[in-house]
Design a protein around this motif. Structure first.
Motif, mmCIF file in Angstrom:
data_model
loop_
_atom_site.group_PDB
_atom_site.id
_atom_site.type_symbol
_atom_site.label_atom_id
_atom_site.label_comp_id
_atom_site.label_asym_id
_atom_site.label_seq_id
_atom_site.Cartn_x
_atom_site.Cartn_y
_atom_site.Cartn_z
ATOM 1 N N GLY A 88 15.697 -61.746 78.453
ATOM 2 C CA GLY A 88 14.718 -62.369 79.343
ATOM 3 C C GLY A 88 14.726 -63.882 79.269
ATOM 4 N N ILE A 89 15.902 -64.468 79.070
ATOM 5 C CA ILE A 89 16.021 -65.928 78.978
ATOM 6 C C ILE A 89 16.720 -66.450 80.226
ATOM 7 C CG2 ILE A 89 17.033 -67.857 77.707
ATOM 8 C CD1 ILE A 89 16.928 -66.046 75.206
ATOM 9 N N VAL A 90 16.129 -67.463 80.841
ATOM 10 C CA VAL A 90 16.757 -68.165 81.946
ATOM 11 C C VAL A 90 17.158 -69.535 81.422
ATOM 12 C CG1 VAL A 90 16.457 -69.125 84.258
ATOM 13 C CG2 VAL A 90 15.404 -66.926 83.670
ATOM 14 N N ALA A 91 18.446 -69.847 81.500
ATOM 15 C CA ALA A 91 18.957 -71.120 80.991
ATOM 16 C C ALA A 91 19.342 -72.026 82.150
ATOM 17 C CB ALA A 91 20.176 -70.887 80.092
ATOM 18 N N LEU A 92 18.844 -73.260 82.099
ATOM 19 C CA LEU A 92 19.217 -74.303 83.049
ATOM 20 C C LEU A 92 20.221 -75.199 82.343
ATOM 21 C CD1 LEU A 92 15.608 -75.261 84.202
ATOM 22 C CD2 LEU A 92 17.153 -73.564 85.229
ATOM 23 N N VAL A 93 21.408 -75.345 82.915
ATOM 24 C CA VAL A 93 22.463 -76.123 82.269
ATOM 25 C C VAL A 93 22.743 -77.373 83.096
ATOM 26 C CG1 VAL A 93 24.842 -76.103 81.435
ATOM 27 C CG2 VAL A 93 23.424 -74.044 81.232
ATOM 28 N N PHE A 94 22.806 -78.514 82.406
ATOM 29 C CA PHE A 94 22.997 -79.808 83.036
ATOM 30 C C PHE A 94 24.245 -80.485 82.500
ATOM 31 C CE2 PHE A 94 18.530 -78.875 83.250
ATOM 32 C CZ PHE A 94 18.112 -79.374 84.464
ATOM 33 N N ARG A 95 24.973 -81.154 83.407
ATOM 34 C CA ARG A 95 26.077 -82.006 82.979
ATOM 35 C C ARG A 95 25.483 -83.348 82.559
ATOM 36 N NH1 ARG A 95 32.099 -82.865 85.123
ATOM 37 N NH2 ARG A 95 32.495 -84.826 84.059
ATOM 38 N N CYS A 96 25.957 -83.871 81.433
ATOM 39 C CA CYS A 96 25.429 -85.110 80.870
ATOM 40 C C CYS A 96 26.567 -86.026 80.438
ATOM 41 C CB CYS A 96 24.575 -84.809 79.635
ATOM 42 S SG CYS A 96 23.231 -83.649 79.896
ATOM 43 N N ARG A 97 26.214 -87.300 80.230
ATOM 44 C CA ARG A 97 27.142 -88.300 79.681
ATOM 45 C C ARG A 97 26.547 -88.851 78.393
ATOM 46 N NH1 ARG A 97 26.615 -92.603 83.320
ATOM 47 N NH2 ARG A 97 25.150 -91.398 84.534
ATOM 48 N N PRO A 98 27.379 -89.097 77.384
ATOM 49 C CA PRO A 98 26.854 -89.701 76.155
ATOM 50 C C PRO A 98 26.460 -91.150 76.408
ATOM 51 C CG PRO A 98 29.238 -89.490 76.021
ATOM 52 C CD PRO A 98 28.818 -88.843 77.310
ATOM 53 N N GLU A 99 25.335 -91.571 75.816
ATOM 54 C CA GLU A 99 24.848 -92.941 75.967
ATOM 55 C C GLU A 99 24.680 -93.672 74.650
ATOM 56 O OE1 GLU A 99 21.189 -92.926 78.284
ATOM 57 O OE2 GLU A 99 22.356 -93.764 79.919
ATOM 58 N N GLY A 100 24.826 -92.989 73.547
ATOM 59 C CA GLY A 100 24.640 -93.634 72.259
ATOM 60 C C GLY A 100 24.426 -92.615 71.167
ATOM 61 N N GLY A 101 24.103 -93.136 69.990
ATOM 62 C CA GLY A 101 23.926 -92.279 68.836
ATOM 63 C C GLY A 101 25.255 -91.945 68.202
ATOM 64 N N HIS A 102 25.203 -91.110 67.186
ATOM 65 C CA HIS A 102 26.427 -90.662 66.526
ATOM 66 C C HIS A 102 26.235 -89.213 66.077
ATOM 67 C CE1 HIS A 102 23.873 -92.221 63.313
ATOM 68 N NE2 HIS A 102 24.461 -91.340 62.526
ATOM 69 N N GLU A 103 27.344 -88.493 65.982
ATOM 70 C CA GLU A 103 27.300 -87.080 65.639
ATOM 71 C C GLU A 103 26.668 -86.891 64.259
ATOM 72 O OE1 GLU A 103 30.067 -88.714 66.412
ATOM 73 O OE2 GLU A 103 30.703 -87.894 68.333
ATOM 74 N N GLN A 104 25.740 -85.933 64.186
ATOM 75 C CA GLN A 104 25.149 -85.572 62.905
ATOM 76 C C GLN A 104 24.769 -84.107 62.930
ATOM 77 O OE1 GLN A 104 21.915 -88.396 62.889
ATOM 78 N NE2 GLN A 104 20.483 -86.919 63.745
ATOM 79 N N LEU A 105 24.729 -83.506 61.764
ATOM 80 C CA LEU A 105 24.340 -82.110 61.658
ATOM 81 C C LEU A 105 22.823 -82.013 61.669
ATOM 82 C CD1 LEU A 105 26.870 -80.912 58.947
ATOM 83 C CD2 LEU A 105 27.124 -80.970 61.440
ATOM 84 N N SER A 106 22.327 -80.819 61.933
ATOM 85 C CA SER A 106 20.883 -80.584 61.959
ATOM 86 C C SER A 106 20.601 -79.210 61.365
ATOM 87 C CB SER A 106 20.367 -80.652 63.397
ATOM 88 O OG SER A 106 20.866 -79.548 64.144
ATOM 89 N N ASP A 107 19.343 -78.851 61.305
ATOM 90 C CA ASP A 107 18.972 -77.511 60.840
ATOM 91 C C ASP A 107 19.537 -76.437 61.758
ATOM 92 O OD1 ASP A 107 17.546 -78.615 58.747
ATOM 93 O OD2 ASP A 107 15.602 -78.431 59.743
#
Length: 155
Positions: A88-107
């Motif tokens: 019962g999940i509806v997913a909206l998917v968007f195309r994006c461009r990176p603008e900053g930050g840096h790759e990091q892991l998360s929980d």
């Protein structure tokens, strides 16, 4: 008679509720796509998650991508709507461009990698790889249905 119909409606089961999620297919200038390996099940997917009640979809995509990867994004356009009929999940998917930050892991992500479209097809399950493929195409957003494993409509 209206009172009777109203009481009857109250006794019938309610319409099933759906959860709305958002995901960002973040594409670099070299064509590589930002992906995560989920901490809970080890699958590779575009970053995303549940849309909060008071949140606009584009804001949700920016928040989810940043929380999971450390990358700030500009949202370009909606590329697809995907319904998981088993959950019962509806997913909206968007195309994006990176603008900053840096790759990091998360929980939520044990790995963050920029993959080529071919690598996406090799690592991701069909229902996630098609979201990336659709986001890389021009034209109107795709609408697809799946059972959590395989596409069932919109192929």
């Amino acid at each position: 008679m209206l009172l009777y119909m109203s009481n009857t409606r109250r006794k019938t089961p309610s319409t099933p509720l759906h959860s709305v999620s958002v995901a960002g297919v973040v594409v670099r200038e070299d064509g590589r796509v930002l992906t995560i390996q989920r901490a809970d099940n080890g699958t590779w997917e575009p970053p995303g998650g549940v849309l909060e009640l008071t949140e606009a979809p584009e804001d949700g995509v920016r928040r989810e991508v940043y929380e999971e990867t450390g990358i700030k994004v500009q949202v370009d356009r909606l590329t697809g709507v995907y319904k998981n009929t088993s959950r019962g999940i509806v997913a909206l998917v968007f195309r994006c461009r990176p603008e900053g930050g840096h790759e990091q892991l998360s929980d939520e992500a044990t790995a963050v990698e920029w993959l080529t479209p071919d690598e996406v097809a090799d690592r991701m399950a069909e229902v996630y790889a098609i979201r990336v493929t659709d986001a890389l195409l021009d034209g109107a957003p795709r609408v697809r249905t799946h059972d959590g494993r395989k596409l069932t409509q919109g192929v």
